[in-house]
Design an enzyme around this catalytic site. Sequence first.
Site, PDB file in Angstrom:
ATOM      1  N   HIS A   1       0.829  -1.209   0.000  1.00 62.62           N
ATOM      2  CA  HIS A   1       0.000   0.000   0.000  1.00 62.62           C
ATOM      3  C   HIS A   1       0.865   1.262   0.000  1.00 62.62           C
ATOM      4  CE1 HIS A   1       0.821  -0.420   4.332  1.00 62.62           C
ATOM      5  NE2 HIS A   1       0.534   0.862   4.440  1.00 62.62           N
ATOM      6  N   TYR A   2       1.973   1.217   0.730  1.00 62.01           N
ATOM      7  CA  TYR A   2       2.899   2.361   0.784  1.00 62.01           C
ATOM      8  C   TYR A   2       3.573   2.569  -0.571  1.00 62.01           C
ATOM      9  CZ  TYR A   2       7.305   4.766   1.825  1.00 62.01           C
ATOM     10  OH  TYR A   2       8.382   5.615   1.803  1.00 62.01           O
ATOM     11  N   LEU A   3       4.081   1.495  -1.158  1.00 56.43           N
ATOM     12  CA  LEU A   3       4.770   1.592  -2.439  1.00 56.43           C
ATOM     13  C   LEU A   3       3.811   2.020  -3.549  1.00 56.43           C
ATOM     14  CD1 LEU A   3       7.012  -1.593  -2.208  1.00 56.43           C
ATOM     15  CD2 LEU A   3       7.720   0.781  -1.893  1.00 56.43           C
TER      16      LEU A   3
END
Length: 212
Positions: free
Chosen positions: A123-125
């Site tokens: 989700h961060y990437l």
Amino acid sequence: MKVLIVGANGHTGRLLVEYLANNSNHHPYAMVRSKDQEEELMKLGAVEVIVADLEEDVSEVTNGMDAVIFAAGSGSKTGPDKTIAVDQKGAVKIIDAAKSSGVQHFIMLSSIGADDPQGPIEHYLTAKRIADDYLKNSGLMYTIVRPGRLTHDKATGKVELAEKIELMDERSIPRGDVANVLATCLEIGNAKNKIMEVLSGDKEIELAMKML
């Protein structure tokens, strides 16, 4: 140049403020979320502290700035909602503001893996990838810096830097070296309109960047 550092109270952001204040002719302006953070940032060398929240209106924070370095992050302990709000939507807001105010150069602190998001921090990437793509398509002069795992080790001033590093293994990079890379992007013409991945290595940062 007047350089706005977004996320100036983060670990890398503080190092960047200090680095620009002591090792360059540029003037760091620190954007933070809380007035309580002002004193420390001024001690590190910020010319001015600008209090603004990436989840609110930031349309005027880039006014008068020559360059922007986006070093903000929601933090590793937050969930997808906060990551999207800060790392993705917050970045888009700053990019739009920079474009409206005529910023000359926008430098984005991203992450290795943003080109192919997967794994436990997918989700961060993904948020980083969306922000990176938005910047590339914005019409602004850009540099996107994608470091590997960040550490608090002492900076070495030496890196491996390339548009794509194929074999990463478990290698990392000190935050101080990342701050140095971000600052050097302001100086090296070869860094403009480029994406670069960076890990600890054996080349001086300026030389490595000139070899891109």
